[in-house]
Enzyme design. Structure first.
Site, PDB file in Angstrom:
ATOM      1  N   ASP A 132       0.817  -1.221   0.000  1.00 31.08           N
ATOM      2  CA  ASP A 132       0.000   0.000   0.000  1.00 31.08           C
ATOM      3  C   ASP A 132       0.851   1.272   0.000  1.00 31.08           C
ATOM      4  OD1 ASP A 132      -2.048  -1.802   0.301  1.00 31.08           O
ATOM      5  OD2 ASP A 132      -2.876  -0.879   2.115  1.00 31.08           O
ATOM      6  N   HIS A 162       3.596  -2.492   3.086  1.00 27.86           N
ATOM      7  CA  HIS A 162       3.639  -1.116   2.582  1.00 27.86           C
ATOM      8  C   HIS A 162       4.972  -0.893   1.874  1.00 27.86           C
ATOM      9  CE1 HIS A 162       0.631  -0.901   5.815  1.00 27.86           C
ATOM     10  NE2 HIS A 162       0.099   0.102   5.134  1.00 27.86           N
TER      11      HIS A 162
END
Length: 250
Positions: free
Chosen positions: A67, A212
């Site tokens: 992400d 992430h």
């Protein structure tokens, strides 16, 4: 008798607390953050949509997801690690980062999957229908301009969804993707290698794993150990695929 009375009192107390909360901050009907109904009461432009947390499979396949990128700090490192192991992943991109750094994923289509992660990462559970629609539409538009295709997946920041964001995603033909395993980097700042064993113990067949590829420095625990995480999961018999392939979405 006594238990029934206590239960009834508890219900009355809960109803009273809800009524008091509503009197202070009443929910906006039709178009507010909680409503899955369009503000003008017109029918949604889609018959439905879905939310996935994992793939429904007994096969030892999983999906790595990243992400908040693309960003020049870590995204290229992630892409190189994935290439070393011949592993596809799904990246949920912020529109504003695609605008400024979209070229980082210029070669990703055909190997990796690119999804919508809103324009600038607001908490969609607090935004109304119009604001959610704008966040998703702007991001899908810039992704189509840069990569030539519109995304079919959407991940809400923080995993927060409400009626307005779910409706906006459905109307833009986006499947909402959450996760059922994540890196928990904050637990391993003093023992970074421990994240490998943690991930290996948490992953199950069909897992969608949250990672992430930019953000606060503690997330580097994942980036620095990504090769070992991938190698460990492969040693456990897991193969890697994209979210859409894992969940049979196309």
């Amino acid at each position: 008798m006594g238990a029934s009375a206590v239960g009834a009192l508890g219900m009355i107390s809960a109803e009273k607390a809800y009524a008091e909360a509503q009197s202070k901050t009443p929910l906006q009907f039709y178009g507010g953050f909680a409503s899955g109904i369009r503000p003008d009461l017109s029918p949604p432009s889609a018959p439905g949509s879905s939310v996935v947390w994992s793939g429904l499979t007994d096969n030892r396949r999983v999906a790595l997801t990243f992400d908040d990128g693309p960003m020049p700090d870590w995204t290229p490192r992630v892409l190189r690690a994935l290439a070393r192991h011949d592993v596809p992943a799904t990246f949920f991109l912020k529109g504003i980062n695609v605008l400024h750094h979209g070229a980082i994923h210029r070669d990703s289509n055909g190997t990796h999957e690119l999804g919508n992660h809103t324009w600038d990462h607001p908490d969609l559970a607090r935004l109304n229908y119009a604001e959610c629609t704008d966040q998703l539409a702007r991001t899908s538009t810039i992704m189509q301009q840069v990569y030539g295709t519109r995304p079919t997946l959407f991940r809400p920041p923080y995993g927060h969804i409400a009626g307005s964001s779910f409706l906006a995603a459905a109307e833009q033909s986006l499947t909402t993707v959450l996760w059922n395993a994540q890196m928990n980097e904050n637990r391993f700042q003093d023992k970074p290698a421990g994240i490998v064993a943690s991930v290996r113990s948490a992953v199950q067949p069909g897992s969608i794993i949250l990672c992430h590829d930019t953000g606060p420095s503690n997330r580097l625990v994942t980036i620095n150990n990504l090769d070992s995480i991938i190698a460990g999961l492969k040693a456990d018999g897991f193969a890697f695929t994209t979210v859409s392939e894992l969940c049979g979405l196309r």
